[in-house]
Motif scaffolding. Structure first.
Motif, PDB file in Angstrom:
ATOM      1  N   ALA A  60      55.909 -56.343 -19.044  1.00 18.03           N
ATOM      2  CA  ALA A  60      56.618 -57.628 -19.892  1.00 18.03           C
ATOM      3  C   ALA A  60      55.384 -57.194 -21.065  1.00 18.03           C
ATOM      4  N   GLU A  61      53.947 -57.556 -21.172  1.00 10.33           N
ATOM      5  CA  GLU A  61      53.341 -57.765 -22.103  1.00 10.33           C
ATOM      6  C   GLU A  61      53.614 -56.479 -22.977  1.00 10.33           C
ATOM      7  N   TYR A  62      53.210 -55.476 -22.269  1.00 15.96           N
ATOM      8  CA  TYR A  62      53.514 -54.374 -23.573  1.00 15.96           C
ATOM      9  C   TYR A  62      54.534 -53.788 -24.019  1.00 15.96           C
ATOM     10  N   TYR A  63      55.975 -54.686 -23.598  1.00 20.58           N
ATOM     11  CA  TYR A  63      57.006 -54.428 -24.232  1.00 20.58           C
ATOM     12  C   TYR A  63      57.015 -55.302 -25.292  1.00 20.58           C
ATOM     13  N   HIS A  64      55.946 -56.453 -25.544  1.00 22.09           N
ATOM     14  CA  HIS A  64      56.484 -57.417 -26.302  1.00 22.09           C
ATOM     15  C   HIS A  64      55.278 -56.685 -27.434  1.00 22.09           C
ATOM     16  N   GLN A  65      53.940 -55.977 -27.012  1.00 20.14           N
ATOM     17  CA  GLN A  65      53.521 -55.477 -27.950  1.00 20.14           C
ATOM     18  C   GLN A  65      54.209 -54.107 -29.031  1.00 20.14           C
ATOM     19  N   VAL A  66      54.633 -53.458 -28.844  1.00 22.02           N
ATOM     20  CA  VAL A  66      55.587 -52.672 -29.129  1.00 22.02           C
ATOM     21  C   VAL A  66      56.817 -53.260 -30.272  1.00 22.02           C
ATOM     22  N   GLY A  67      56.860 -54.707 -29.848  1.00 21.23           N
ATOM     23  CA  GLY A  67      58.640 -55.609 -30.555  1.00 21.23           C
ATOM     24  C   GLY A  67      59.510 -54.801 -29.963  1.00 21.23           C
ATOM     25  N   ASP A  68      59.830 -54.924 -28.716  1.00 19.11           N
ATOM     26  CA  ASP A  68      60.908 -54.418 -27.342  1.00 19.11           C
ATOM     27  C   ASP A  68      61.233 -56.543 -27.559  1.00 19.11           C
TER      28      ASP A  68
END
Length: 250
Positions: A60-68
């Motif tokens: 989830a944190e990865y998706y937040h970082q890429v603006g998803d």
């Protein structure tokens, strides 16, 4: 010289640390293959609940970082479905959904319902759901989605039958739909619950004015003004500038 620390426990600690960190390294390696691999770790058949949570969090944190803004919700929906007794998973899900509340009213509502169904006595879920219903109701009114707004306020009342704001807001919905009799009932209920709450007095005043009941309207306007309602005082001054010019609502 022989080490003072046994090798096996140290190896075990290193191994466990590596396993818990694995999702982080996999996800941050980037690429669809890495993401699918991290998602595959969220499986209670192959990993503990804590490991599944760690994998979900890193993904989830990865998706937040890429603006998803879409996939974090999917991640937490999956985790909450696998571990419904974990309140943190539900909390992360609704937090993710509420970031996009105008798009996901129904999904956020369903997430709170699932949370309370799994953990009925969770006070965090109860308080959060009531707040969500009140906030969502206001946004739905702005969009003129009155029936949906009314449904939100009814849910808030079911959760807390003495919540005067919910009754007042539901009365406002009825007033906007020209259902004046129902509006009066709910404004009065809000007053019965909290006689010091100024908004329903003002709303009653405007409802009675729409019905041509000027004396009642004035009575409730004056009461609302004495309770500090600035809209009521402004309306009084508009109606009779000379009489109310020097009246203060403080």
């Amino acid at each position: 010289a022989r080490s003072a620390f046994p090798a096996r426990p140290v190896f075990l600690i290193i191994t466990l640390t590596g396993l818990s960190s694995l999702p982080y390294f996999i996800v941050n390696a980037g690429g669809e293959t890495s993401i699918r691999r991290a998602a595959s770790l969220i499986d209670p058949r192959n990993a503990s609940q804590s490991a599944c949570y760690a994998a979900s969090l890193h993904l989830a944190e990865y998706y937040h970082q890429v603006g998803d803004t879409v996939n974090p919700t999917t991640v937490w929906e999956r985790y909450s479905g696998l571990f419904p007794q974990d309140p943190v998973g539900h909390q992360n899900l609704v937090h993710s959904l509420e970031k996009n509340a105008p798009l996901y009213f129904s999904r956020t509502r369903a997430a709170y319902e699932s949370w309370l169904a799994a953990i009925p006595d969770d006070s965090t879920a109860m308080v959060g759901y009531i707040r969500f219903c009140l906030d969502a109701g206001g946004k739905l009114i702005e969009q003129r989605r009155y029936d949906e707004a009314a449904s939100m306020y009814r849910t808030a009342i079911e959760l807390n039958p003495v919540l005067e704001r919910a009754y007042n807001n539901l009365g406002t919905v009825f007033a906007m739909q020209a259902r004046q009799d129902s509006a009066v009932v709910y404004f009065q209920k809000a007053i019965d619950l909290n006689a010091g709450y100024s908004d329903p007095y003002y709303n009653l005043a405007m409802t009675y004015d729409d019905r041509g009941e000027k004396a009642k309207s004035l009575l409730y306007l004056e009461k609302a003004a004495t309770l500090g309602n600035s809209s009521a005082l402004a309306e009084l001054r508009r109606r009779d500038p000379a009489r109310y010019a020097n009246v203060s609502n403080k």
